[in-house]
Scaffold this motif. Sequence first.
Motif, short mmCIF file in Angstrom:
data_model
loop_
_atom_site.label_atom_id
_atom_site.label_comp_id
_atom_site.label_asym_id
_atom_site.label_seq_id
_atom_site.Cartn_x
_atom_site.Cartn_y
_atom_site.Cartn_z
N UNK A 172 0.83 -1.20 0.00
CA UNK A 172 0.00 0.00 0.00
C UNK A 172 0.87 1.25 0.00
N UNK A 173 0.78 2.02 -1.07
CA UNK A 173 1.41 3.32 -1.19
C UNK A 173 2.90 3.31 -0.82
N UNK A 174 3.72 2.96 -1.78
CA UNK A 174 5.16 3.02 -1.57
C UNK A 174 5.62 4.48 -1.61
N UNK A 175 6.93 4.70 -1.57
CA UNK A 175 7.47 6.06 -1.50
C UNK A 175 7.02 6.91 -2.69
N UNK A 176 7.06 6.33 -3.88
CA UNK A 176 6.65 7.07 -5.08
C UNK A 176 5.18 7.46 -5.00
N UNK A 177 4.32 6.54 -4.57
CA UNK A 177 2.90 6.83 -4.43
C UNK A 177 2.67 7.99 -3.46
N UNK A 178 3.30 7.91 -2.30
CA UNK A 178 3.07 8.92 -1.26
C UNK A 178 3.56 10.29 -1.71
N UNK A 179 4.76 10.34 -2.26
CA UNK A 179 5.32 11.62 -2.69
C UNK A 179 4.51 12.19 -3.86
N UNK A 180 4.13 11.34 -4.79
CA UNK A 180 3.36 11.81 -5.94
C UNK A 180 2.03 12.42 -5.50
N UNK A 181 1.32 11.74 -4.62
CA UNK A 181 0.03 12.26 -4.16
C UNK A 181 0.22 13.56 -3.40
N UNK A 182 1.27 13.63 -2.57
CA UNK A 182 1.53 14.86 -1.83
C UNK A 182 1.82 16.02 -2.77
N UNK A 183 2.65 15.78 -3.78
CA UNK A 183 2.98 16.84 -4.73
C UNK A 183 1.77 17.26 -5.55
N UNK A 184 0.95 16.31 -5.97
CA UNK A 184 -0.27 16.65 -6.70
C UNK A 184 -1.14 17.58 -5.86
N UNK A 185 -1.31 17.22 -4.58
CA UNK A 185 -2.14 18.05 -3.70
C UNK A 185 -1.55 19.43 -3.51
N UNK A 186 -0.23 19.50 -3.34
CA UNK A 186 0.43 20.80 -3.17
C UNK A 186 0.25 21.68 -4.39
N UNK A 187 0.50 21.11 -5.58
CA UNK A 187 0.37 21.90 -6.80
C UNK A 187 -1.07 22.36 -7.02
N UNK A 188 -2.02 21.47 -6.73
CA UNK A 188 -3.41 21.84 -6.89
C UNK A 188 -3.80 22.98 -5.96
N UNK A 189 -3.41 22.86 -4.68
CA UNK A 189 -3.72 23.90 -3.71
C UNK A 189 -3.01 25.20 -4.06
#
Length: 226
Positions: free
Chosen positions: A18-35
């Motif tokens: 469940x959610x390796x390093x790439x998954x976690x970082x990617x989702x975090x960055x997506x959220x940051x860029x969107x916000x």
Amino acid sequence: MYATGLMDQENINAREPVLDTVDRVSELCFGLFMALTFVGAVSAVTAGEGAGRKMFYTALGCNLAWGLADAVMFLVRTLTNRGRRLTLALTMRHELDAAAGVRALREALPRWITPLITDTELELIRARLSAIPDLPRRPRFLRADIIGAVAIFLIVVSSTFPVALPFVVFSDVPTALIVSRVLTIAILFGSGVALGRHSGFGGWKAGFAMAALGVMLTMAIIALGG
């Protein structure tokens, strides 16, 4: 390896951790860029009393919707990939021509690994797949899938706060914008370090590269009126 993940019935319904390093970082960055994008856009048209709270709730609402959509698509992608694995296993069971089964296995492998596996090795895998006694009739969700979807939702939503919360804490919008952008770039730097260490590219280099990406995005938002 994809092929060895098909060796038993349990692994037919399995997925990656469940959610390796790439998954976690990617989702975090997506959220940051969107916000960051929404905060920049709203700051260009919002003024007066309560402007900071309006930006915060706008960004939070955006990431709530994005997080929900991303979590649902994660489940769709997981079930689809599991269905492909099950279909391949069923093909191995019903394919009487061993050579055709080996070709199907080879076509299912990632391109980079195909030259490393011989037909003899694939035949062993095909034989073991065809010998699985009880395959599930259809792909199904596991508890880990739901945990992964919830984690994606929470990561995307939580990424709103370092970007948008300064507008609630600071009454002066320009000050809040500076704090928001500094926090965003710092988090992007940390995300880049994590990705760099995970991939072996070097944490510091990847961190600065990710921070530079954040700076360029911020400059673009400012140029567009944010």
